[in-house]
Every structure is written in structure tokens, then in C-alpha cells.
Motif scaffolding. Structure first.
Motif, PDB file in Angstrom:
ATOM      1  N   ASP A 120      -7.731   4.121  -8.535  1.00 36.86           N
ATOM      2  CA  ASP A 120      -8.022   3.365  -7.308  1.00 36.86           C
ATOM      3  C   ASP A 120      -7.486   1.937  -7.417  1.00 36.86           C
ATOM      4  O   ASP A 120      -7.016   1.363  -6.438  1.00 36.86           O
ATOM      5  CB  ASP A 120      -9.531   3.330  -7.042  1.00 36.86           C
ATOM      6  CG  ASP A 120     -10.025   4.624  -6.415  1.00 36.86           C
ATOM      7  OD1 ASP A 120      -9.197   5.545  -6.195  1.00 36.86           O
ATOM      8  OD2 ASP A 120     -11.237   4.726  -6.145  1.00 36.86           O
ATOM      9  N   GLU A 121      -7.569   1.352  -8.616  1.00 32.79           N
ATOM     10  CA  GLU A 121      -7.103  -0.009  -8.805  1.00 32.79           C
ATOM     11  C   GLU A 121      -5.587  -0.096  -8.567  1.00 32.79           C
ATOM     12  O   GLU A 121      -5.099  -1.015  -7.903  1.00 32.79           O
ATOM     13  CB  GLU A 121      -7.472  -0.472 -10.232  1.00 32.79           C
ATOM     14  CG  GLU A 121      -7.258  -1.953 -10.502  1.00 32.79           C
ATOM     15  CD  GLU A 121      -8.061  -2.872  -9.590  1.00 32.79           C
ATOM     16  OE1 GLU A 121      -9.139  -2.490  -9.116  1.00 32.79           O
ATOM     17  OE2 GLU A 121      -7.580  -3.999  -9.334  1.00 32.79           O
ATOM     18  N   ILE A 141      -3.818   2.003  -6.801  1.00 37.36           N
ATOM     19  CA  ILE A 141      -3.592   2.274  -5.372  1.00 37.36           C
ATOM     20  C   ILE A 141      -3.805   0.995  -4.571  1.00 37.36           C
ATOM     21  O   ILE A 141      -3.008   0.643  -3.699  1.00 37.36           O
ATOM     22  CB  ILE A 141      -4.530   3.400  -4.879  1.00 37.36           C
ATOM     23  CG1 ILE A 141      -4.132   4.740  -5.524  1.00 37.36           C
ATOM     24  CG2 ILE A 141      -4.508   3.508  -3.357  1.00 37.36           C
ATOM     25  CD1 ILE A 141      -5.126   5.864  -5.281  1.00 37.36           C
ATOM     26  N   LYS A 142      -4.866   0.273  -4.922  1.00 38.80           N
ATOM     27  CA  LYS A 142      -5.179  -0.971  -4.203  1.00 38.80           C
ATOM     28  C   LYS A 142      -4.038  -1.980  -4.335  1.00 38.80           C
ATOM     29  O   LYS A 142      -3.617  -2.581  -3.366  1.00 38.80           O
ATOM     30  CB  LYS A 142      -6.472  -1.562  -4.777  1.00 38.80           C
ATOM     31  CG  LYS A 142      -6.879  -2.878  -4.170  1.00 38.80           C
ATOM     32  CD  LYS A 142      -8.298  -3.224  -4.544  1.00 38.80           C
ATOM     33  CE  LYS A 142      -8.325  -3.955  -5.875  1.00 38.80           C
ATOM     34  NZ  LYS A 142      -9.721  -4.242  -6.290  1.00 38.80           N
ATOM     35  N   GLU A 143      -3.531  -2.125  -5.544  1.00 38.76           N
ATOM     36  CA  GLU A 143      -2.497  -3.146  -5.749  1.00 38.76           C
ATOM     37  C   GLU A 143      -1.149  -2.734  -5.182  1.00 38.76           C
ATOM     38  O   GLU A 143      -0.423  -3.562  -4.639  1.00 38.76           O
ATOM     39  CB  GLU A 143      -2.346  -3.439  -7.245  1.00 38.76           C
ATOM     40  CG  GLU A 143      -3.503  -4.254  -7.784  1.00 38.76           C
ATOM     41  CD  GLU A 143      -3.130  -4.993  -9.058  1.00 38.76           C
ATOM     42  OE1 GLU A 143      -1.928  -5.096  -9.361  1.00 38.76           O
ATOM     43  OE2 GLU A 143      -4.062  -5.448  -9.743  1.00 38.76           O
ATOM     44  N   GLU A 144      -0.795  -1.464  -5.359  1.00 43.35           N
ATOM     45  CA  GLU A 144       0.586  -1.067  -5.049  1.00 43.35           C
ATOM     46  C   GLU A 144       0.747  -0.491  -3.645  1.00 43.35           C
ATOM     47  O   GLU A 144       1.839  -0.515  -3.088  1.00 43.35           O
ATOM     48  CB  GLU A 144       1.073  -0.034  -6.076  1.00 43.35           C
ATOM     49  CG  GLU A 144       1.101  -0.563  -7.515  1.00 43.35           C
ATOM     50  CD  GLU A 144       2.284  -1.484  -7.803  1.00 43.35           C
ATOM     51  OE1 GLU A 144       3.076  -1.756  -6.890  1.00 43.35           O
ATOM     52  OE2 GLU A 144       2.418  -1.921  -8.961  1.00 43.35           O
ATOM     53  N   LEU A 145      -0.307   0.080  -3.081  1.00 45.04           N
ATOM     54  CA  LEU A 145      -0.141   0.756  -1.786  1.00 45.04           C
ATOM     55  C   LEU A 145      -0.835   0.031  -0.643  1.00 45.04           C
ATOM     56  O   LEU A 145      -1.032   0.590   0.429  1.00 45.04           O
ATOM     57  CB  LEU A 145      -0.620   2.206  -1.888  1.00 45.04           C
ATOM     58  CG  LEU A 145       0.325   3.096  -2.718  1.00 45.04           C
ATOM     59  CD1 LEU A 145      -0.326   4.453  -2.993  1.00 45.04           C
ATOM     60  CD2 LEU A 145       1.663   3.293  -1.999  1.00 45.04           C
ATOM     61  N   SER A 146      -1.162  -1.238  -0.877  1.00 41.39           N
ATOM     62  CA  SER A 146      -1.776  -1.993   0.221  1.00 41.39           C
ATOM     63  C   SER A 146      -0.713  -2.561   1.164  1.00 41.39           C
ATOM     64  O   SER A 146      -1.047  -3.179   2.154  1.00 41.39           O
ATOM     65  CB  SER A 146      -2.673  -3.102  -0.333  1.00 41.39           C
ATOM     66  OG  SER A 146      -2.016  -3.775  -1.383  1.00 41.39           O
ATOM     67  N   GLY A 147       0.543  -2.299   0.874  1.00 42.99           N
ATOM     68  CA  GLY A 147       1.612  -2.775   1.747  1.00 42.99           C
ATOM     69  C   GLY A 147       1.994  -1.789   2.832  1.00 42.99           C
ATOM     70  O   GLY A 147       3.062  -1.910   3.429  1.00 42.99           O
TER      71      GLY A 147
END
Lengths: 324, 212, 715
Positions: free
Chosen positions: B176-177, B179-185
């Protein structure tokens, strides 16, 4: 976007020869994540765009006797994944982790981060960086929830740079090249607060290229960046703080504290840093340092909360720096 | 990135070396039209390398196919793909590098096609969401999106799916971490994030990751 | 067949199954076509000039230089000299050129001289609005004797709450491709109203409606903002005509999309509630004001108090404020999320004042709702799923450290039923089944549920159905609004397919030696009821049709919906949040959704509706806000780096419990697009109050507001 001519030189000298002596005529393209948006909104209307991504000498991260050399076109991704950076510079890694989203990390460069234009919505809506109307800024009476709590003169925007605060905390320098030669500046002198519309917020001249960043060795320097974000998306933080602590045993020998997104330049908390000298970083000391860091803040009508955020960010950055 | 290919590899450009098409930009076509510009621009020494502002011949390699087109330097990769080549899987939504609908892979890395000039992408390996459906069967990421109903209106979906594809190539064991950093764009207005998160883990499992 | 029913639960083979959406793969691989993806030979690109001022009059406009600009094929002036413009972002002129870049270049060459007029863009400055004569009382409604009831109440609570304007923010901007040819106008639309938007365009162009041919495969978000044909469509059509019928592509840029292409009204309310000692509410007294843009913002008396409509003593007083912004459009469950927030926040604050568990207070007052049993059951179910008994603490009495968690309740309702819809079923002699409706799939799963209903009726699989929607030459189906689509299309499809099947039975019966009413369609066969050995495969059966296909219509008539569909649902949500009280950051840990929606055709797409609706309201609760700047008159944050919507990890765990107990299933199909969007903001706001011990009276609940509320509490 206004049409422009384009060049993608492969050497620095070629690139420099394509620049202009006046702002507005030529823009330097690296990651493009800011420049293209500025051009689409006609905030920038260059007649020429010089892509510097093909210039090998502007890339790479190397260990030198004077510390770390980071090329201007090093991407956020490269920085995040570099072992040298990971080992000694958590403040840089933590700032880089605040730049969210694969795409921005893959595209954005550290030089671009330092040279990006402010996010002030008056600026982005075409009202100018100082948002002047009849010589007076619109911002104090306008929508200023994200603006400066340490304004300088008429400059109420905040510097958008993620790496400015940690680089200043670490005592880094930037190297600027022009056809006449190169010069070096401490990063804190790279950021300036313009007082006339049309002036830039960085010391770079229009005929210069930021080529590299030199970060002194940080062995034994406890450093950290703490960001307070409004949410988990690709957004600018509300406030950040970076700290670098040279320790003697478990006491602070010297410190630098730099706050981001609170002024038109990254803001150094000089007095708070001096106060830390000889102290052990405890929760209470960190909190007091935070309080001292925001002394003299001049919040606007809607951004008083940023004073508290800056205070908390400093506290948490200090605690993070000394955490195991 | 369709199935037969190896992880992280890109379609080969058959018989064409990178050098031979010099970043895909033909230098002769748009020599500096000095008359259009004030004389403060001194480009004398480098004039040969300056192109535009008129249309310039550019070669784009998209999903393994070569396309040669003439575009002004100001045309973005997104607009070149969509308006000149009719490749409409990458969508235009914010057009300012914040929403991710336009995501494509450039030499295997996820980027915002709206924030890259077409001329700057010349000669690079460009992959669009269409590749997720070009193999003998749909890509695992595409199937996971369908299985987990990770879409509604579908407008953000191709860009999101290709970003997830690149993400899983890089991080076969997502958290999840990460995903949060890399796919928040990548933004989705219909609110399909719950399904997308499930699809990421499902696809990771099929791609051999541990955290699926 | 005289009567149309759904099969009993145990006989359903396709309905009720979590079928993957039928257009899923097409969408994910970039092959679904949106209007902005339409590419036609000779297509021109258009660009729009909009007004930068919130209020202005056009003194003069000169397009001559634009007309001479390279690549330009036609120019339309949309705001001629003398036009009064009432919001920034309004149309001024449009240009069609060979490329979009050329069209944009030309737009910048248009010279407009504006007389700038005074504007008002901030609705909550009521005194300024009144001074400018922009505040219009929309009357008072009184039930019982609220003043006396307030005097007699054991407890009186007073509070003020604010919820701002937010936008629809469709990721596919509004726009279309349109070609005005000699015989017809081809209109590649971007709409939630395929069957009606063509006539809408025809009216604007003053041409006969039948010449407008609407086509649409997919639409990139609508949420209530894409019903009408739009001024841009008419302008683009005229440009097309002027350019000799060449198709014209036009879609808004993001800024203009946010500025003008859809927003919903704000509300601020001062609410007084009186109650007895045991928590029974006796009186509601509210004064509210709102804006829906230039046209003002109405709110009818029956919306406040929300859900608890039978409170015996009520006063409702509302003022509509006109501001210089583009008019509001129907935003998913128009007005309901806002009034749910206003009502539930006041109820929860009353409970806190009384030191009462809000769950108890809500349960005590469900008697005032239209569905006491449904709400009581749903409140208990949601409490169980979020572990209310274990996790709830009195307001502000949670964890010791700076990070506090809290729980909150929100409650909702919606109508539903079904819009008017016609469906045509054709069964061809080769066994092919074609279904046609002039409907649209907004991403809700409409295509998939139609296929499921048809497959269920005909004893086939979803993949056997050739569904055609998205064309105004198909039988008329209603616009997708108000959660009426699934009711309309499922009932029409059920009737149409059963009618076609009846006809097939007639043709097949002789060869099986029985009468038609003894046949049934199951698992791809037509067989004799009670004697499965006597049967024909679907293909064999269809060979008995003869040369021309069977064609049968079916309709949903909203005036006599029959037993297939229904309307009126409840819905309860509970949120768990964590708040960093030093920074004011709020994060959603978990959201529980308990929602009834009648008979569920596809649990997978139904759950997606819940996730999606709740996610939109999570945005509204925590991040989304239109910020108008009174100094410049502009929507100052009309870009995604400032106008924030959730990204992938802003949404916590969401648990959906679809309440389809037999009594709900028996009501038939009820739409689910709007209901789950309604309670979320209230649940999150209440959870934040529970966590930090004080109400943050305004959403979105951003760090500045949390810290301000905490500071007020200390003071």
C-alpha cells in the motif's frame, strides 16, 4: 502554447550559445513537468526552447572529495534510487519521496525542482508573480491560504522547491554556467525574493544553465526532511522543514533548520538553530526549537495555520533526524 | 509488454539503431527562420541544430511501429499520438501533468504524454495502453482491472492501467505504501480506487509477485 | 404473457451474479471510443475564447485577424457587442482550424473590448449580497409551533454549518464532434441523454429534430452535468456548416471545464434543534442560504430537516444568493449530500451536548423517518460492521496522543424508480439476439445489466446478447439521471425479451407437440416445462422462426411501473477517521456502507457504484472546494493542482453491505447511482468531531479548519 523553435544540443557549450540575455525569450526544457504547463497557459511564451536532457555532462551522481555532485538533469527517480544519497542524505530522500507519482519521479529533475516557477494561483492565473494591481499586491486581501507566512516585501508567493530546504540545510552549492564561465552559489543565495514584476525568484541569469549541485559530505550529520501534506496525492506540501545537525556525542554542535513553502524563498530559522547548540534533541527541545523557528512569522488573513504547521514540521524533522 | 515479451523489455526496433535516426529528428527541415525573431537571440554558432517553429519531421516509435510525421516543436506527444496518429488510448483530461489519463511508457517508464514534446520523444520506444490488448490474450493487468471492476466511465482507465503495468514491472511485490507513493499521479473521478487496488494485487499475483 | 415478473431468487441464472462488465476490456485497453476520440476525415479542431471577467459587457469584438490566421476555416462570435456576461469562463467566440494549435493561435488574435462591471462571487458574505440586491428569500415553511416547542424543549442545540460549491469535474471534458452535412447533422456526443440531446441541439440550431443523428460509445464521466446539448455543440455545428460540412472537434480545456461545465450549490445553515431529555427531537428550526451560481440557489422546504421529515415542529427559511459564476447543474443526488451533512451534523452535535451516544439518538428518532424499520436495521448493521460498541468513545475522549480516532454516522435516502424507456428485441433465424435501446452507459454498468436481464429472460448467456445502445435511432430511452436508468432499461428489456420469447414459443411449440405456454427457455434450450427431455437447442429453435426475425418491443412507463421496479431507499454509512491534532490532517481509516437497492442485477457493478459514490463524497468531505476570489472574480483554483480530488490512497478501506433481504429483493430493481453518495460527508464530519472533541463546522475538513476548530475549543 505559442510556437517556438527548438534545439536539443548535446554539449553544454552548444546549449549556452542558444540562450538569451533577456528573460522570456528562451526557456530551458528538462523534465517539462512545469514548463509545458506554463507554456500552455501562456505564462511563459518563449521563442526558443532548449532541451538540455541530451547533455550527458549534466547528468549523473558522483562522490567527490568535496562531497556529492548531483547533475542538474538527474531525475527524482535516479536520486531516490542512488545509494550514495540513500546512505548519507535522508533529508534529500525524504524530500524526494514527497514528490509523488511515478510519472513525476520519472520525468522531473532536481535542477527543474530548483528552477520551477512558484505555484501561487494568482501567478498561474496570469496576474503576475507579485499579483500587483495599481502597485499593490492582491494577495493580502485575496485568497491567501497557501501563501507566505514569511513574506518579503511584496513577495507573498511561496517557493515551490522540494529540494531547496534540504540542500540549504546540508550546506549545498549550485554551479551555474554561462558562455563566460561558471560560478558557484550557496543554495540559499540561489533563491531570491523579487520586488518588481518580471524579476525572477532565482539568482540564475537568463544566459545561464544550472549544471550541478554540490552537497558537502554529511557523514555524522543527522539530517531529515518532514513534510506536512494536505492529502496523499500529487500535491505540494503545505509546509516542510529540513534540518541538518552536526553532533558532538548526543549534543548538537551546529544546526541548520530550513522551512519550505512558508516564504518566497526557503526560510532559514537561524536563531532557532543557534539556540540548539549544545543541546540534546528531546521532544521538549524540538518543540521549543519549532516555536523559535516561527518567531517573526507574519501570517496573512487565511494562513495563520501555517505558523503552527511550520512549528510542528520543525519539531518532527528534528526528532526524525535523531531517531535511529 | 504483451505476454510473449520479457519483463521490462521493450519492442525491438528492427534493424534501426538509435544513432541512425539521431533522436528521430530530421535536422534539415526547419532551419531557423531568423526573420521571425528579434535579434536578441544569438544562435549563429548553433543555427544548424535549431528547428521549427514550423513543422519538423519526427519519427515516433509507437507500440513497435514506426511513424514519421511533421509536427511543430510545440506539439505534445499526447496530441501527436491522438490527433496525428489516431492513437487515442492515452486520454487528454487535465493536460497539465496532474491527472495521469495521458500516461504512456517512454523507454519502459511511465510518463505524462501531455507534458512531453513529441519532438522530444522522437526515437524513443513509446508504448500506449493499447498494448495491453495486443497480445494473443489480454495482458494480466487488463484482465485484473476487468475482474475487479476497476473502472466505471473508463476515461482514466487506460492511463491508469498502463501506469499499473509499469509499476508492477518495477515493483513485483507491491505494498500500500508503494501504491500511495507511485500511483497517486493518476486520478479517477468515478472513484474506482478500491477496485484498482484489488486489481494491482491480483495482477501482481499472476505476474509471480509475493504480495498478490 | 400478461404479467411480467422477475424469476424467484432460486431460479435466477444470470441476474444476481457478479458478471464482469461487458465493455471492461475495451475500456481498459484504450479501445472504447469517447467523443474526444472520434476522428473523421477532414476534421477541423475548434478552440473557444472565454471571458476573463465575472461580470462585463462586450463593447466590441473584432475577429478579423483571427479569420486571417493560418489554418482557420471558420469563426463564430458567440458574445457580440452589447452582450452582458455574468460569469468568467462564459463563451465569447469560437474558431475552427486545421489543427488545434492553429485554432488556439487564432483565438488569441481576437480583440475584445470589455466594460468591466461590478461582481459578486462569494455567497456567504450575505450582507454584501443583500447590499447588491443579490439575495432573494425563497420563503418560509412552518409546521406545528416551533417557537413554543423550543421553549418547552429540555435541551436546545444551536449550530452553523457550511458546505461549499464543488464541481462535477468529469475527467473527459465536455465537448463533442459535430458535422453539419447536407442531409444530416452527425453529432458524436458526450452525454447522459442519447435519446434527447439531438433534439436539444436541433432546437438550438432551428432545424428539424430528425436530421440530428446522435452517436456515443462511451462517456468520460457525467454525474449530472451532461444532459444538455451545450452552446459549444451548437457553435461547433455552425462552424462545421460554415466550413462546408467538415466535422468539427471541440472539447473544453480543464480550466473552463471546472469553471463552467458543472457545479453544485453550496449551503450554509444555522440550525436550532430542541429535544426531550431522552433524545427525542421535538423541534427543528433552520435558516439557510446558498448559491447555485448566477441563477441563485433554491432549496425546498421538504429537504430540511433531511430524512427526519416527521419532526412535529419545524421552521424552514431559505435565501438564494445569485453570484457571478456559471449556473449549477444536477450533481449526483442533487442537494442531498449537502442536506444530509447539515442535518446529521446538527443531530450528532445535539447528542454530544446531551452526552448521549449518537447512535442511540439516531435510533430514538428514526420514528420521524419514512422508513423506521429500514433505518433501525441499517443503523444496527453498520454499527456492527464498524464495531461501534467497541470503538466508539464520547466526543473528544479517545486516545491520549496527538493522533485521535473517531466514529461518525451519516444517513440518506433517494427515490429511484425508472425513466421511460423502450427496448426492441430481435431474435434472428440464426439464433442471434439483438437488443436495442437509445440509452447510454455512463460507466454505471448499464450495458452489462441489460445483457444480464436479456440473457436471464431468454435462457442464454450474457455473451450471447448483441446489445446496441448509444444511438438516437434506437428506441427511445430516458436520460440517465436520478438513478432511474437501471429501473427503466431493466424493465423495458425484461418486457421486450419476454415478448419476443413468447413469439418464439409460438413458432416452436408445434414441433415439440405442446402449446406455447408449456415452454420455457433454460440454459440455452427451449424445453417443455416438467419434461426436459422434450427440448430444442436455442439455435434449433430459432430455425423455426422462418425468414424474418422476431421483433418485439417492451417499455417502461413511469406512470405504471408494474412490479418489476420500485423506488425509495434508505442508506446508512459510518466512518472511522484519524486526525493528527498537531497538523490538522485528517485521514479516513474505514467507511461502512449499508445500502438497500431492491433486487440486485449485478452485485459487482452495484458495489462499484457504492465505492464510487462514497469516494466522490470523501473528496467533498476532505479536499474538494471551489475557491472564488472576490478581487479578481475568478475561480482561482480551477486546476487539478489546487482543486483537489482523491488519489488512490486517500480512500481508506470501504466496506459495502448491500441490504438485499427478501423484502427488499421483492420490491424489484431500484437505482443505486445516487443513494450511496448521500450519507458520506455527514459520516466523516461527525467522525472528525468525535475524534477531536469539537465540530469542524465547514467542509472540506482541511488542516486549517481543524486547527481553527481546536483553537476555538481551547479558547
Amino acid at each position: 502554447m505559442q510556437s517556438f523553435e527548438y534545439a536539443s544540443p548535446t554539449t553544454l557549450q552548444e546549449a549556452l550559445s542558444l540562450l538569451s540575455t533577456q528573460w522570456g525569450e528562451v526557456d530551458i526544457l528538462a523534465g517539462g513537468t512545469d514548463l509545458l504547463a506554463l507554456m500552455k497557459d501562456y505564462i511563459h511564451t518563449p521563442k526558443r526552447v532548449v532541451n538540455i536532457k541530451g547533455i550527458k555532462e549534466l547528468g549523473g551522481i558522483q562522490q567527490t572529495s568535496a562531497g556529492l555532485r548531483i547533475g542538474a538533469i538527474v531525475t527524482i527517480r535516479e536520486l531516490l534510487e542512488n545509494e550514495l544519497v540513500q546512505k548519507e542524505y535522508p533529508a534529500l530522500i525524504q524530500a524526494a519521496r514527497g514528490i509523488r507519482g511515478m510519472q513525476l519521479r520519472n520525468m522531473g529533475t532536481i535542477g527543474g525542482d530548483l528552477c520551477q516557477r512558484p505555484r501561487c494561483w494568482y501567478f498561474r492565473n496570469g496576474f503576475g508573480l507579485l499579483a500587483l494591481k495599481d502597485g499593490k499586491s492582491l494577495i493580502p486581501d485575496g485568497e491567501n491560504r497557501y501563501h507566505a507566512i514569511f513574506p518579503q516585501g511584496q513577495a507573498y508567493f511561496v517557493s515551490a522547491s522540494s529540494f531547496g530546504p534540504p540542500l540549504i540545510a546540508l550546506g549545498a552549492r549550485v554551479k551555474l554556467a554561462s558562455t563566460g564561465g561558471t560560478r558557484e552559489l550557496p543554495v540559499e543565495q540561489f533563491f531570491v525574493a523579487p520586488q518588481r514584476e518580471g524579476e525572477r525568484e532565482i539568482a540564475l541569469k537568463p544566459n545561464e544553465i544550472l549544471t550541478e549541485i554540490l552537497v558537502p559530505p554529511a557523514k555524522g550529520v543527522r539530517n531529515a526532511t518532514y513534510e506536512i501534506r494536505p492529502d496523499e496525492g500529487v500535491n505540494w506540501p503545505l509546509v516542510t522543514a529540513s534540518v541538518a545537525l552536526r553532533m558532538e556525542g548526543n549534543r548538537v554542535a551546529s544546526a541548520r533548520i530550513v522551512m519550505g513553502h512558508v516564504g518566497p524563498t526557503p526560510v532559514q530559522a537561524v536563531k532557532a538553530a543557534a539556540w540548539l547548540k549544545g543541546k540534546q534533541i528531546t521532544e521538549a527541545v524540538a518543540e521549543e526549537a519549532g516555536r523559535r523557528a516561527v518567531e517573526g512569522a507574519k501570517p496573512l488573513s487565511q494562513n495563520g495555520y501555517k505558523v503552527q504547521l511550520a512549528q510542528v514540521a520543525v519539531k518532527r524533522a528534528l526528532l526524525a533526524a535523531v531517531a535511529k | 509488454m504483451s505476454r510473449p515479451q520479457k519483463r521490462g523489455t521493450t519492442t525491438r526496433r528492427h534493424g534501426v539503431s538509435r544513432r541512425s535516426f539521431i533522436r528521430g529528428v530530421s535536422l534539415g527541415t526547419g532551419a531557423l527562420q531568423a526573420g521571425l525573431f528579434p535579434l536578441t537571440l544569438d544562435a549563429a554558432q548553433s543555427a544548424a541544430k535549431v528547428v521549427g517553429p514550423g513543422p519538423v519531421e519526427v519519427t515516433l516509435w509507437v507500440n513497435g511501429k514506426q511513424h514519421t510525421l511533421k509536427v511543430e516543436p510545440r506539439v505534445t506527444l499526447l496530441d501527436a499520438l491522438r490527433d496525428r496518429l489516431g492513437i487515442v488510448g492515452p486520454k487528454r483530461s487535465c493536460d497539465r501533468g496532474t491527472c495521469g489519463s495521458c500516461t504512456v511508457l517512454l523507454d519502459g517508464k511511465a510518463v505524462y504524454a501531455c507534458s512531453i514534446l513529441a519532438i522530444d520523444a522522437a526515437g524513443k520506444n513509446i508504448q500506449t495502453p493499447e498494448i495491453l490488448g495486443e497480445g494473443s490474450e489480454p495482458d494480466v493487468v487488463a484482465r485484473a482491472f476487468v475482474n475487479q471492476d476497476a473502472m466505471q466511465c473508463g476515461y482514466c482507465t487506460p492511463g491508469f492501467a498502463i501506469a499499473v503495468k509499469a509499476f508492477l514491472e518495477k515493483y513485483p511485490n507491491p505494498t500500500d505504501e508503494l501504491i500511495k507513493e507511485e500511483l497517486s499521479g493518476n486520478l479517477c473521478r468515478c472513484g474506482t480506487y478500491v477496485g484498482i487496488r484489488r486489481a494491482i494485487y491480483e495482477a501482481a499475483k499472476h505476474m509471480g509477485g509475493r504480495n498478490g | 404473457m400478461a404479467e411480467y415478473r422477475w424469476p424467484p431468487v432460486n431460479q435466477r441464472r444470470v441476474i444476481g451474479r457478479p458478471v464482469n462488465r461487458v465493455d471492461g476490456l475495451v475500456k481498459v485497453t484504450g479501445r472504447a471510443t469517447y467523443s474526444s476520440d472520434v476522428r473523421r476525415p477532414g476534421m477541423l479542431y475548434a478552440a473557444l475564447l472565454t471571458c476573463p471577467y465575472a461580470h462585463a459587457r462586450v463593447r466590441s469584438i473584432d475577429v478579423s485577424e483571427a479569420e486571417r490566421s493560418p489554418g482557420v476555416r471558420a469563426v463564430q462570435v458567440l458574445a457580440p457587442a452589447g452582450t452582458e456576461i455574468n460569469w468568467a469562463g462564459a463563451d465569447v467566440a469560437m474558431v475552427a482550424a486545421e489543427t488545434e494549435e492553429q485554432a488556439r493561435d487564432a483565438v488569441r488574435k481576437i480583440k475584445v473590448d470589455y466594460e468591466v462591471l461590478p461582481h459578486l462571487v462569494k455567497e456567504f458574505d450575505l450582507s454584501r449580497a443583500q447590499a447588491m440586491n443579490r439575495a432573494k428569500p425563497s420563503g418560509e415553511a412552518v409546521t406545528g409551533d416551533p417557537d413554543q416547542a423550543l421553549k418547552e424543549a429540555d435541551v436546545v442545540f444551536e449550530g452553523e454549518y457550511t458546505i461549499p460549491v464543488i464541481t462535477h469535474s468529469c475527467l473527459q471534458p465536455h465537448g463533442q464532434v459535430v458535422a453539419w452535412g447536407e442531409k444530416e447533422i452527425e453529432f458524436f456526443a458526450n452525454t447522459q441523454a442519447v435519446s434527447t440531446v439531438g433534439a436539444d441541439l436541433a432546437k438550438a440550431l432551428e432545424v428539424p429534430a430528425e436530421i440530428v443523428h446522435v452517436q456515443q460509445h462511451s462517456v468520460g464521466g457525467a454525474y449530472g452535468s451532461k444532459f444538455q446539448a451545450e452552446s459549444w455543440a451548437a457553435a461547433a455545428a455552425r462552424l462545421s456548416k460554415a466550413a462546408g460540412g467538415r466535422p468539427v472537434w471541440f472539447h473544453l480545456d480543464r480550466r473552463t471545464e471546472l469553471e463552467v461545465a458543472g457545479c453544485r450549490p453550496s449551503y450554509r445553515a444555522r440550525i436550532k434543534i430542541g429535544a426531550k431529555k431522552d433524545g427525542t427531537i421535538t423541534v427543528w428550526d433552520s435558516q439557510s442560504w446558498a448559491t447555485g451560481g448566477f441563477t441563485g440557489g433554491g432549496l425546498s422546504a421538504n429537504l430540511l430537516p433531511f430524512v427526519f421529515v416527521k419532526i412535529p415542529n419545524k421552521r424552514f427559511n431559505h435565501t438564494a444568493v445569485s453570484v457571478n459564476t456559471a449556473p449549477a447543474r444536477a450533481w449526483r443526488a442533487p442537494n442531498f449530500p449537502q442536506v444530509a451533512f447539515l442535518t446529521c451534523a446538527a443531530l450528532e452535535d445535539l447528542a454530544a451536548q446531551m452526552k448521549m451516544d449518537p447512535l442511540e439518538l439516531f435510533l430514538k428518532n428514526v420514528q420521524y423517518t419514512d422508513r423506521p424499520e429500514v433505518y433501525a436495521w441499517q443503523l444496527k448493521k453498520a454499527a456492527e460492521l464498524i464495531e461501534w460498541q467497541k470503538k466508539w468513545h464520547p466526543r473528544g475522549q479517545g486516545e491520549k496522543g496527538p493522533v485521535k480516532t473517531g466514529l461518525g454516522i451519516g444517513i440518506g435516502t433517494w427515490g429511484g424508480l425508472g425513466h421511460a424507456a423502450q427496448c426492441r428485441t430481435r431474435i434472428h433465424p440464426d439464433g442471434t439476439v439483438e437488443i436495442e435501446l437509445g440509452s447510454q452507459d455512463l460507466g454505471t454498468g448499464t450495458r452489462t445489466v441489460i445483457c444480464q436481464v436479456a440473457a436471464e429472460s431468454l435462457g442464454l448467456r450474457v455473451g450471447d446478447i448483441r446489445l446496441k445502445i448509444g444511438d438516437n435511432r434506437y428506441p427511445v430511452a430516458g436520460a440517465s439521471g436520478g438513478s432511474t436508468t437501471v429501473g427503466g432499461v431493466s424493465a423495458a428489456t425484461r418486457r421486450s425479451t419476454l415478448n419476443a420469447l413468447d413469439e418464439l414459443f409460438k413458432r416452436v411449440a408445434p414441433s415439440l407437440g405442446v402449446s406455447p405456454d408449456q415452454l420455457e427457455a433454460v440454459d440455452g434450450r427451449i424445453r417443455v416445462k416438467g419434461d426436459p427431455s422434450k427440448s430444442l437447442s436455442w439455435k434449433e429453435a430459432c430455425q423455426k422462426i422462418g425468414n424474418s426475425p422476431i421483433e418485439a418491443m417492451g417499455a417502461n412507463d413511469p406512470k405504471s411501473p408494474g412490479g418489476l421496479i420500485s423506488g425509495g431507499v434508505g442508506g446508512v454509512q459510518m466512518a472511522e477517521v484519524r486526525v493528527d491534532t498537531e497538523t490538522g490532517q485528517v485521514r479516513l481509516n474505514k467507511l461502512v456502507i449499508v445500502q438497500d437497492c431492491g433486487m440486485i442485477i449485478n452485485p459487482k457493478t452495484a458495489e462499484s457504484q457504492c465505492y464510487g459514490a462514497a469516494t466522490m463524497s470523501i473528496c467533498a468531505a476532505l479536499m474538494e472546494e471551489r475557491i472564488m476570489d472576490q478581487l479578481t472574480g475568478r475561480f482561482i483554483n480551477a486546476a487539478y493542482d489546487f482543486y483537489r480530488i482523491a488519489s488512490i490512497m486517500d480512500v481508506g478501506e470501504i466496506v459495502v453491505h448491500l441490504d438485499n433481504r427478501p423484502e427488499h429483493d421483492a420490491r424489484g430493481v431500484i437505482g443505486l447511482g445516487e443513494p450511496p453518495v448521500v450519507p458520506t460527508i455527514a459520516a466523516i464530519s461527525n467522525a472528525v468531531a468525535n475524534a477531536i472533541g469539537v465540530r469542524v463546522p465547514e467542509v472540506p475538513i482541511t488542516p486549517d479548519r481543524v486547527l481553527a476548530a481546536l483553537a476555538r475549543r481551547k479558547a
